[in-house]
Motif scaffolding. Structure first.
Motif: not given
Length: 738
Positions: A15-16, A19-21, A75-87
């Motif tokens: 969920g986090s 939401s970050v993404r 993990a794929t569901f880690s907010p940091e991973w999604q933030a870094l992947s986004f950038a």
């Protein structure tokens, strides 16, 4: 004027992460700053590599001391991973902003030496209790992970953390937490000076207020002044769901990573997540032989939905699905829930990292060997059976044994059989733990290849090992097929043996040599130089065994018995008449020495009996002597225990032995009998149920029946009185005597 947008998160949660993404997509930032180690900044581009498959972890370690290390799992569901992947996917600058590990590792070392400890609050636990929850995980899942509308969520989190920090006992400015936040603010100022307008910050929720509160560069510089520094290295390594509970770096533990992974894959659709989750449970139960019909799957989902409604939840969570599964699919039986917990809720999914990821030479050599031998590392325990007559299997065996020498137990040897070095088969269980990568990096100091490192480490270990350690090391180097290391260990073994006065240590060292001499050809080990060392050891054993067995206590007698048994097997293995003759003479000498512990004398008698060197008449004589009224009851019981160790069939036909046992037990006083009962039972404890039944039948016929000897004198057995003894004998033998 730069805008700073802080997204306070918990470090793992679908969920986090979702939401970050969404928040980043709406903000379209110029730069993304993430709580993490700047030491690993060069590793960030690997995130978008096609071969990168979470869960993975950044490993940051001190260059001169790899044991000082920190793991940062994603993990794929880690907010940091999604933030870094986004950038990275959009070409937006992405940076780590936490206090570098080059400072933290040295500070940790100093704090440990001085005994300092951090003060840590539990902000999520505080909020959960305020909301009436006793489980912080459950509160977070209900309020954050299941939230369908994330608008205003990060503002609310920042406000809540600001209030909590205002009333919390916060560490003073010189401690780690304050240093970390000072460095984060320093990174923010640098981004502002570079001209970035919309700055997105993704960090642990607790740190958010410290990054938006006014603070001067001078104050932060003072907090960071004088920090020690060390050189660090960083690399990506595979991680597992089960290891996501490992608390290191910013990797906060989560209870159910497999469930979170499932929620992420379902895309946040409640109905789909529930149905596919229960379907996986049903499939798992069916594989385990438990009935799980489709109708029960549908009923489980319906019950979970009903429970969510009763609990005022927008969708069923893990708690609702677990309760419904227990009631419907498991019919109230909690036993299958352990399987579901291990295989699904936690899971053992293991990630993958690109081959281009930074690695020390030893890592690359292992990766090449794994590829050549087709041994892909996986987290789930996997059996591996090897036939050493096959060169490909021998290569696998060599690799696993060499890794064990280096302290990298990827494989654990389960069973080898009778001749440890000589059998053609090995049975292993393989399971790759991510922490083995750290051990691999540490082992690189010994050499750049598995072979050279294992040889070097074995030679170093041999210089400081005692005789027992050298014995184990000799076995390991032979199994690893490291001739240089084996020669080094043998040389040291010969030196130690020449100086050792411990006959049992010498006896422990003899079996590996005997196995290597007998089966050296299986692993193509050179054995010509082993014979002279083995001969010297054996002669010292023969000379020292009798005085070494005098006046032993119970523990020492047990060790002596085990050592005698191993040497006995080794002499038989070598099949040399000269050694067998000398060994038999030593065993016979043990039988008549009163100062020798009864356990040792009984064991020696047993070994000679098995070789038919002792005849029935002699056995009966020895039994009468050992079990005579003059012998202390404890010594007699120990002799019985030593004699009975092994198969019962060999003893069933010896009438005189049973007569002596019967007479001895009958001669014991009530107090002595109670005292000796555990010792006697221990002597019979190794026999199987069928053997104990036959012994029970044999005991019934002591002194009568077709197996009994013709009575020449003495009273006739009173059957009625004998029947009163049967319950006691049943208790001794552990079987029912009809």
């Amino acid at each position: 004027m730069s805008e700073i947008h802080v997204f306070g998160i918990r470090h793992h949660g679908p969920g986090s992460a979702r939401s970050v993404r969404r928040a980043l997509e709406e903000l379209a930032p110029d730069i993304v700053l993430v709580e993490g180690p700047p030491d690993a900044q060069s590793q960030l581009p690997m995130i978008t590599h096609a071969a990168m498959k979470p869960p993975v972890a950044l490993l940051v370690y001190a260059s001169d001391s790899p044991s000082q290390a920190v793991f940062y799992p994603f993990a794929t569901f880690s907010p940091e991973w999604q933030a870094l992947s986004f950038a990275l996917e959009r070409g937006i600058p992405a940076r780590f902003m936490d206090l570098p590990l080059s400072h933290q590792l040295k500070t940790e070392e100093k704090e440990e030496a001085e005994g300092e400890k951090e003060l840590h609050d539990d902000p999520l636990g505080t909020l959960a209790r305020a909301a009436g929850y006793t489980d912080r995980e459950l509160w977070w899942e209900h309020q954050i992970e299941q939230r369908s509308d994330a608008r205003g969520m990060f503002e609310a989190i920042l406000e809540a953390m600001t209030e909590l920090r205002a009333h919390a006992l916060f560490p003073p400015a010189h401690t780690r937490e304050a240093q970390r936040e000072a460095y984060m603010r320093k990174t923010l100022r640098a981004a502002t000076k570079e001209g970035f307008q919309r700055i997105a910050v993704v960090c642990g929720a607790w740190h958010g207020p410290a990054l938006v509160a006014p603070s001067s560069a001078k104050t932060d510089d003072a907090i960071l002044k004088g920090l020690p520094k060390t050189k660090t290295e960083a690399t990506w390594i595979p991680w597992t769901y089960s290891r996501l509970s490992y608390r290191s770096g910013y990797g906060a533990g989560i209870a159910s990573p497999g469930w979170y992974g499932h929620l992420w894959q379902s895309g946040g659709h409640p109905g789909q997540a529930s149905f596919t989750w229960v379907s996986q449970i049903a499939r798992l139960l069916r594989d385990a032989g438990i009935d799980a019909p489709s109708a029960s799957v549908i009923e489980t989902v319906r019950l979970a939905d009903a429970l969510a409604s009763l609990r005022a939840l927008s969708m069923p969570g893990l708690a609702e699905l677990t309760d419904a599964t227990l009631s419907v699919l498991c019919h109230g039986d909690a036993s299958p829930m352990n399987l579901i917990r291990t295989k699904l809720e936690i899971g053992e999914s293991m990630g993958e990292v690109p081959e281009e990821s930074a690695a020390v030479p030893l890592q690359r050599d292992l990766a090449a060997a794994q590829k050549r031998l087709r041994m892909k590392p996986i987290a789930d325990p996997k059996p591996l059976e090897l036939d050493l007559r096959n060169e490909h299997d021998r290569g696998k065996s060599r690799l696993l044994h060499r890794l064990n020498l280096l302290g990298i137990p990827w494989g654990r040897l389960q069973e080898i059989g009778a001749g440890k070095t000589g059998t053609f088969h090995e049975h292993w269980t393989l399971a790759w733990d991510p922490e083995l990568t750290l051990a691999l990096i540490e082992a690189n100091i010994h050499g750049n290849t598995i072979e050279s490192a294992a040889t070097s480490k074995s030679s170093e270990d041999a210089r400081n090992a005692n005789l027992a350690g050298l014995t184990a090391l000799l076995d390991a180097t032979i199994l690893s097929e490291l001739p240089e290391a084996t020669d080094s260990v043998l040389e040291r073994l010969q030196e130690r043996a020449a100086l050792s006065a411990d006959v049992f240590a010498l006896m422990d060292a003899f079996p590996p040599l005997a196995r290597a001499i007998r089966y050296g050809n299986v692993r193509q080990t050179r054995t010509e130089h082993l014979a002279s060392i083995a001969n010297g050891l054996f002669e010292r054993i023969v000379v020292g065994l009798l005085p070494g067995c005098a006046s032993l206590d119970d523990d020492a007698a047990t060790r002596a018995r085990e050592a005698i048994g191993r040497v006995h097997e080794s002499v038989a293995l070598l099949d040399r008449a000269d050694l067998a003759s000398e060994w038999t003479a030593v065993l016979q000498a043990l039988l008549g020495r009163g100062e020798i512990h009864g356990l040792v004398r009984g064991s020696a008698c047993r070994l000679l009996l098995e070789q038919r060197i002792i005849e029935t008449v002699e056995l009966e004589r020895l039994a009468r002597l050992a079990l005579s009224p003059a012998a202390p009851p404890a010594a007699a019981a120990s002799w019985v225990e030593g004699l009975l160790r092994g198969s019962a069939l060999l003893l069933l036909s010896h009438d005189g032995l049973w007569d002596a046992l019967d007479a001895w037990i009958a001669s014991l006083s009530d107090e002595a009998f109670v005292e000796m009962l555990p010792l006697v039972r221990r002597g019979f404890s190794n026999f199987g149920a069928a053997e104990r039944r036959r012994i029970g039948e044999r005991v019934k016929n002591v002194g009568r029946g077709p197996q009994a000897r013709a009575p020449s004198a003495g009273p006739v057995l009173d059957a009625q009185r004998a029947a009163q003894v049967y319950p006691v004998l049943s208790q001794i033998l552990g079987v029912e005597i009809p």
